[in-house]
Design a protein around this motif. Structure first.
Motif, PDB file in Angstrom:
ATOM      1  N   MET A 255       0.834  -1.195   0.000  1.00 20.53           N
ATOM      2  CA  MET A 255       0.000   0.000   0.000  1.00 20.53           C
ATOM      3  C   MET A 255       0.870   1.247   0.000  1.00 20.53           C
ATOM      4  O   MET A 255       1.985   1.249   0.519  1.00 20.53           O
TER       5      MET A 255
ATOM      6  N   LEU B 106      -5.299   1.217  13.391  1.00 18.35           N
ATOM      7  CA  LEU B 106      -6.650   1.779  13.318  1.00 18.35           C
ATOM      8  C   LEU B 106      -7.174   1.841  11.898  1.00 18.35           C
ATOM      9  O   LEU B 106      -8.315   1.493  11.627  1.00 18.35           O
ATOM     10  N   ALA B 107      -6.328   2.324  10.984  1.00 19.83           N
ATOM     11  CA  ALA B 107      -6.852   2.650   9.658  1.00 19.83           C
ATOM     12  C   ALA B 107      -6.528   1.605   8.600  1.00 19.83           C
ATOM     13  O   ALA B 107      -7.350   1.339   7.735  1.00 19.83           O
TER      14      ALA B 107
ATOM     15  N   PRO C  28      -7.722  -2.922   9.218  1.00 21.00           N
ATOM     16  CA  PRO C  28      -9.042  -3.440   8.829  1.00 21.00           C
ATOM     17  C   PRO C  28      -9.224  -3.535   7.325  1.00 21.00           C
ATOM     18  O   PRO C  28     -10.147  -4.182   6.855  1.00 21.00           O
ATOM     19  N   LEU C  29      -8.335  -2.897   6.567  1.00 17.72           N
ATOM     20  CA  LEU C  29      -8.510  -2.845   5.113  1.00 17.72           C
ATOM     21  C   LEU C  29      -7.528  -3.760   4.386  1.00 17.72           C
ATOM     22  O   LEU C  29      -7.298  -3.593   3.196  1.00 17.72           O
TER      23      LEU C  29
ATOM     24  N   ALA D  72      -9.126  -5.172   1.420  1.00 18.70           N
ATOM     25  CA  ALA D  72      -9.916  -4.280   0.574  1.00 18.70           C
ATOM     26  C   ALA D  72      -9.149  -3.919  -0.697  1.00 18.70           C
ATOM     27  O   ALA D  72      -7.958  -4.208  -0.830  1.00 18.70           O
TER      28      ALA D  72
ATOM     29  N   SER E 104      -7.241  -1.662  -3.555  1.00 21.29           N
ATOM     30  CA  SER E 104      -6.175  -0.672  -3.357  1.00 21.29           C
ATOM     31  C   SER E 104      -6.747   0.742  -3.390  1.00 21.29           C
ATOM     32  O   SER E 104      -6.220   1.650  -2.750  1.00 21.29           O
TER      33      SER E 104
ATOM     34  N   ALA F  60      -9.581   1.717  -2.067  1.00 21.60           N
ATOM     35  CA  ALA F  60     -10.086   2.031  -0.728  1.00 21.60           C
ATOM     36  C   ALA F  60      -8.929   2.345   0.222  1.00 21.60           C
ATOM     37  O   ALA F  60      -8.997   3.291   1.005  1.00 21.60           O
TER      38      ALA F  60
ATOM     39  N   LEU G 267      -5.939   3.424  -0.530  1.00 23.44           N
ATOM     40  CA  LEU G 267      -5.293   4.691  -0.896  1.00 23.44           C
ATOM     41  C   LEU G 267      -6.124   5.877  -0.414  1.00 23.44           C
ATOM     42  O   LEU G 267      -5.580   6.856   0.122  1.00 23.44           O
TER      43      LEU G 267
ATOM     44  N   THR H 245      -8.147   5.918   2.099  1.00 28.34           N
ATOM     45  CA  THR H 245      -7.986   5.976   3.556  1.00 28.34           C
ATOM     46  C   THR H 245      -6.662   6.641   3.918  1.00 28.34           C
ATOM     47  O   THR H 245      -6.600   7.469   4.838  1.00 28.34           O
TER      48      THR H 245
END
Lengths: 294, 369
Positions: free
Chosen positions: A34, A82-83, A86-87, A90, A92, A94, A96, A98
């Motif tokens: 990411m 935190l951010a 959870p992803l 998901a 990429s 979503a 990015l 975030t």
């Protein structure tokens, strides 16, 4: 000739800072796949913490750098937990978005805490400058410390990823998460560790950046962050020597472009380099080619 | 389960109805605004600050809808949308000034239309030039390169100088010494722009944008674009020309952003390239994400609400971007995190069970009666 050399020196100095930031980007990208957009803002937070530590809390420069590193490490791990965690599964897009949100969150928090007025950052470097060629070429103490710090960090990280168990675990996770898990490696802890190291490096980079360019604002980190990502891509993402070479080349290109072509177009040169590299050699100078599976 | 058995024809009419609702909302909002502007109803008037926001709202709606075409329909995250807007703004301003200087054209509506067309054309050209390299990349790389192009456009615009001498247009790169009357002055931007943008034209542009985008989505090409978004390799193996359709979405989006840019540029007397920074691209992205990625009506509503809200909540203006950032993260987590998703699913089944149980209980009561 002397002017060229002095430009080259400031290019190498800037490039070393880019290289340190690029390492954080590169490691995180390699392992979590990411683009951590908030990395540039962790730099800014690190610089602000260091600023507060020296100005308000009366700490010595070295201690304040350590404090900044600790705070940024915690910040990096918390952000990841935190951010980003959870992803994991998901898309990429979503992740990015975030990360961009996180970057804006940090910037605007800093804006609320420290205000928009630029703070004049006191240099943490106490050694004097070296003058060469009868004082025609002046190498500042900041440049020397930056380049030295860069070299030390590069060697330490190369040893860490090559020799230690944790470092090897990091490399395995970046290659294949599933296989790493089967081998008993704690993938989540390894990813957290990567964020921790990257963020600690970001704090160092922030302090060095603001020692060389003293105006500290909430947006100080965003442009160097994006340029450092360019450097990471340029050198080959996920590669430590790649980040070094990419960062140095980019710093030199930027300073020489600004000096000899146009000050307005300095950033444009950097981004043009990114585009050309991605089109000609998308894996960067030292990157490995990854084949796409259907 | 009757819903599953809708025929193709009925599905079409559903789409059509959804589109008509979107048009209806826009037209109704326009009529309401006109009513408020005329002030014919006592107590129903528009504040001065809101009046000033009307054209920017139109511009942001068009920007959001056009970005949604790239991000939602085509599935490519573009972070340089403000770049196209700035190309449109500056070419529109130059065109508008040139029309006055060369042809003494006084008709403002015609000038505005021509300026918007020019803005769209130049932004489209930029879209083609940028699209060729950018669309070869994927994912994060594509996003970062669009960002890079946005910054390059801004840097280059900071070096451009335009001046007019009668019908002659002079262009200087990094060279401020031009003959005649300077209209674009490098980093100082365009000054002395005649403010000819009108709310009516903004409304017309929104309708045009909706018409183009909604028709594109519901066409053969639109389905091809969405097929590429959902699975590029599968689409390619079905014989869909990936580059062509990606390009179609990207350039259409750029043209619309350029037209919006021209309208935006002609709404202010001074326009600098720094107005079209990365922040503007992110702002538009926030509109798209909040409205729902791929949902055109959502973009329209989000752009309107989020442009008006800060005006209304002036007291909280310091926290505006902070709140946007948090909302961006929370929306992404809520829609993508498996943990939250499961939680919401559980709530939904629980709610369904509750209502069903309720209905059953009511039925039993009915039987008993």
């Amino acid at each position: 000739m002397i002017t060229f050399l002095s430009y080259l020196c400031s290019g190498i100095s800037l490039g070393s800072i880019y290289a340190i930031i690029a390492l954080g980007y590169s490691m995180v990208y390699g392992i979590a796949k990411m683009l951590n957009f908030a990395h540039g803002d962790v730099i800014m937070i690190g610089a602000y913490i260091c600023f507060c530590a020296t100005q308000y809390w009366g700490m010595a420069p070295i201690t304040s750098v350590v404090v900044a590193m600790v705070v940024c490490t915690l910040l990096g791990v918390v952000i990841e937990r935190l951010a980003y965690k959870p992803l994991r599964a998901a898309s990429s897009l979503a992740v990015l978005i975030t990360a961009i949100g996180m970057s804006y969150l940090l910037q605007n928090s800093a804006l609320l805490i420290w205000g928009a007025n630029p703070k004049s950052f006191p240099s943490v470097v106490s050694i004097g400058s070296i003058s060469l060629f009868d004082g025609q070429l002046l190498i500042s103490g900041e440049t020397i410390v930056t380049v030295l710090a860069n070299i030390v960090i590069m060697i330490a990280l190369t040893l860490f990823t090559g020799k230690t168990k944790l470092g090897k675990a990091m490399r395995v996770v970046s290659e294949d998460k599933g296989a790493a898990e089967l081998m008993g490696i704690n993938v989540n802890a390894t990813i957290s560790l990567t964020f921790a190291i990257g963020s600690a490096l970001a704090a160092i980079a922030g302090v060095l950046l603001c020692s060389a360019y003293p105006a500290l604002t909430p947006t100080t980190g965003s442009m160097p962050g994006i340029k450092a990502f360019t450097a990471a891509v340029f050198g080959g993402i996920g590669s430590i020597p790649g980040a070094l070479i990419g960062g140095l080349l980019l710093g030199v290109i930027e300073i020489l472009g600004k000096a000899y072509v146009s000050t307005e177009l300095g950033d444009a040169f950097v981004f043009a380099v990114l585009i050309v590299v991605l089109l000609v050699k998308p894996t960067g100078l030292l990157g490995k080619k990854v084949h796409e599976k259907v | 389960m009757r819903k599953c058995e809708v025929t193709g024809k009925m599905k079409m009419s559903k789409k059509l109805r959804s589109n008509l609702i979107t048009y209806g909302i826009v037209i109704a909002a326009f009529l309401l605004c006109q009513l408020a502007l005329s002030g014919s109803i006592e107590g129903f008037k528009m504040s001065r600050s809101l009046k000033g926001q009307l054209v920017p709202i139109c511009v942001y709606i068009v920007m959001a809808v056009s970005l949604n075409l790239t991000v939602g329909i085509s599935g490519e995250l573009s972070l340089g949308h403000a770049g196209f807007m700035s190309v449109g703004a500056f070419s529109g301003i130059v065109m508008s000034s040139w029309l006055v200087s060369a042809f003494q054209m006084e008709n403002e509506t015609l000038r505005l239309i021509l300026a918007m067309l020019t803005g769209g054309a130049f932004a489209g050209l930029a879209g083609v030039l940028i699209g060729i390299p950018v669309l070869r990349l994927r994912g994060d790389y594509l996003a970062i390169v669009t960002l890079a192009f946005g910054e390059i456009i801004r840097n280059v615009l900071n070096c451009l100088y335009f001046s007019l001498d009668g019908a002659n247009l002079y262009i200087g790169f990094n060279n401020p010494n031009l003959p005649g009357k300077v209209i674009v002055n490098g980093p100082m931007g365009a000054t002395g722009v005649s403010k000819i943008a009108t709310f009516g034209m903004g409304f017309a542009l929104i309708l045009f944008t909706l018409f183009v985008v909604l028709n594109l989505i519901n066409s053969r090409s639109g389905r091809a674009i969405m097929a590429i978004r959902d699975n590029r390799i599968a689409a390619e193996s079905m014989g869909i020309n990936v580059t062509k359709y990606k390009m179609m979405a990207f350039v259409t989006s750029a043209v619309l952003a350029g037209m919006a840019g021209a309208l935006y540029g002609l709404n202010f007397s001074t326009v600098t390239a720094s107005k079209f920074r990365f922040d503007t691209s992110i702002l538009v992205l926030v509109f798209v994400v909040l409205g729902g990625i791929g949902n055109i009506r959502g973009s329209v509503i989000a752009a309107t609400v989020l442009t008006i809200l800060p005006e209304v909540l002036r007291a909280f203006s310091d926290y505006r971007m902070l709140v946007y950032a948090i909302v961006l993260i929370v929306v992404m987590l809520a829609t993508n995190s498996p943990l939250l998703f499961n939680l919401m699913e559980k709530c939904r089944t629980a709610a369904a069970r509750f209502t069903r149980g309720h209905a059953k209980a009511q039925g039993k009561e009915g039987d008993a009666a």
